[in-house]
Write an enzyme that holds these catalytic residues in place. Structure first.
Site, PDB file in Angstrom:
ATOM      1  CG  HIS A 164      -1.995  -0.569   1.174  1.00  0.00           C
ATOM      2  ND1 HIS A 164      -2.005  -1.603   2.390  1.00  0.00           N
ATOM      3  CD2 HIS A 164      -3.057  -1.603   0.681  1.00  0.00           C
ATOM      4  CE1 HIS A 164      -3.506  -2.947   2.075  1.00  0.00           C
ATOM      5  NE2 HIS A 164      -3.547  -2.655   0.917  1.00  0.00           N
ATOM      6  CE  LYS A 186     -11.079  -8.739   1.201  1.00  0.00           C
ATOM      7  NZ  LYS A 186     -10.066  -7.737   0.613  1.00  0.00           N
ATOM      8  CB  SER A 202      -4.315  -6.555   4.292  1.00  0.00           C
ATOM      9  OG  SER A 202      -3.625  -5.621   3.671  1.00  0.00           O
ATOM     10  NE  ARG A 214      -2.443  -7.840  -3.815  1.00  0.00           N
ATOM     11  CZ  ARG A 214      -2.980  -7.866  -3.560  1.00  0.00           C
ATOM     12  NH1 ARG A 214      -2.581  -7.816  -2.209  1.00  0.00           N
ATOM     13  NH2 ARG A 214      -4.430  -7.674  -3.594  1.00  0.00           N
TER      14      ARG A 214
HETATM   15  O1  PNS Z   1      -8.734  -3.523   0.150  1.00  0.00           O
HETATM   16  P1  PNS Z   1      -9.878  -3.850  -0.433  1.00  0.00           P
HETATM   17  O2  PNS Z   1     -11.149  -4.598   0.741  1.00  0.00           O
HETATM   18  O3  PNS Z   1      -9.941  -4.104  -1.310  1.00  0.00           O
HETATM   19  O4  PNS Z   1     -11.427  -2.597  -0.499  1.00  0.00           O
HETATM   20  C1  PNS Z   1     -12.296  -2.539  -1.552  1.00  0.00           C
HETATM   21  C2  PNS Z   1     -12.558  -1.618  -1.124  1.00  0.00           C
HETATM   22  C3  PNS Z   1     -13.514  -1.092   0.469  1.00  0.00           C
HETATM   23  C4  PNS Z   1     -12.356  -1.248  -2.127  1.00  0.00           C
HETATM   24  C5  PNS Z   1     -14.219  -1.842  -1.936  1.00  0.00           C
HETATM   25  O5  PNS Z   1     -14.406  -3.147  -1.237  1.00  0.00           O
HETATM   26  C6  PNS Z   1     -15.011  -0.580  -1.841  1.00  0.00           C
HETATM   27  O6  PNS Z   1     -14.882   0.238  -2.268  1.00  0.00           O
HETATM   28  N1  PNS Z   1     -16.501  -0.982  -0.473  1.00  0.00           N
HETATM   29  C7  PNS Z   1     -17.248   0.519  -0.986  1.00  0.00           C
HETATM   30  C8  PNS Z   1     -18.619   0.669  -1.414  1.00  0.00           C
HETATM   31  C9  PNS Z   1     -18.961  -0.118  -2.533  1.00  0.00           C
HETATM   32  O7  PNS Z   1     -18.825   0.971  -3.386  1.00  0.00           O
HETATM   33  N2  PNS Z   1     -18.558  -1.204  -3.304  1.00  0.00           N
HETATM   34  C10 PNS Z   1     -18.530  -1.046  -4.481  1.00  0.00           C
HETATM   35  C11 PNS Z   1     -19.352  -1.280  -5.908  1.00  0.00           C
HETATM   36  S1  PNS Z   1     -20.804  -2.100  -5.261  1.00  0.00           S
END
Ligand code: PNS
Length: 166
Positions: A23, A47, A134, A96
């Site tokens: 990150h 998660k 993570s 990645r």
């Molecule tokens: O680090 P991560 O867990 O891959 O991040 C994922 C994250 C938090 C960016 C994604 O789940 C997110 O944007 N969540 C908020 C809800 C949302 O807008 N989801 C995408 C469209 S449904």
């Protein structure tokens, strides 16, 4: 060309549970392209978290040298709504391996469908962090494996504390 350059604000969203060197590399390299970055910690991630949201924010803030161009924030609900609410148009995500692609592609397309004004920009991870996530960090740390060098030292310490190895 117009002399007045618009300052670019990018949102780097994620669970950051916890922040890793992968990150940090995206943030540092993102600062080469964007004027300002908001690191947006999602509070309603599907998660199950190891660290609480305040703990994640604290780890993100302490892992980065103070920089006026970086802000750490949280959001709940739709990412695109948050991005719009802070007046941004760019979402940055790190990529990645190929395994990330399907999920990231799906998310970027859904976000685009939800709000066409917002663009997702993907940055390739530095090859050193290709295998770092993570999730895998937590798995190794939970079993007593050393994750030193893959996360900032204070995250390493926080993980050892959480899992009772310190
Ligand atoms: O680090 P991560 O867990 O891959 O991040 C994922 C994250 C938090 C960016 C994604 O789940 C997110 O944007 N969540 C908020 C809800 C949302 O807008 N989801 C995408 C469209 S449904």
């Amino acid at each position: 060309m117009n002399d007045v350059q618009k300052s670019t604000l990018a949102i780097y969203p994620g669970s950051f549970d916890p922040i890793t060197n992968g990150h940090i590399s995206i943030i540092q390299r993102g600062l080469e392209i964007f004027d300002r970055i908001i690191i947006a910690v999602a509070t309603n991630s599907a998660k199950r978290g190891l660290f609480s949201i305040p703990e994640r924010i604290e780890l993100v803030e302490s892992s980065l040298n103070h920089n006026d161009r970086i802000t750490v924030d949280t959001f709940s609900g739709l990412l695109v709504d948050y991005v719009e609410s802070v007046g941004a148009k760019i979402v940055v995500r790190g990529l990645r391996a190929l395994s990330d692609f399907e999920y990231e592609f799906q998310m970027a397309l859904m976000n685009r469908k939800l709000n066409r004004k917002i663009q997702t920009v993907f940055m390739m991870t530095d090859y050193r962090w290709l295998y770092v996530s993570s999730t895998i960090i937590k798995e190794a740390a939970s079993l007593g494996g050393s994750v030193s060098g893959m996360v900032p030292p204070l995250v390493d310490k926080a993980l050892r504390n959480k899992y009772g190895f310190e």
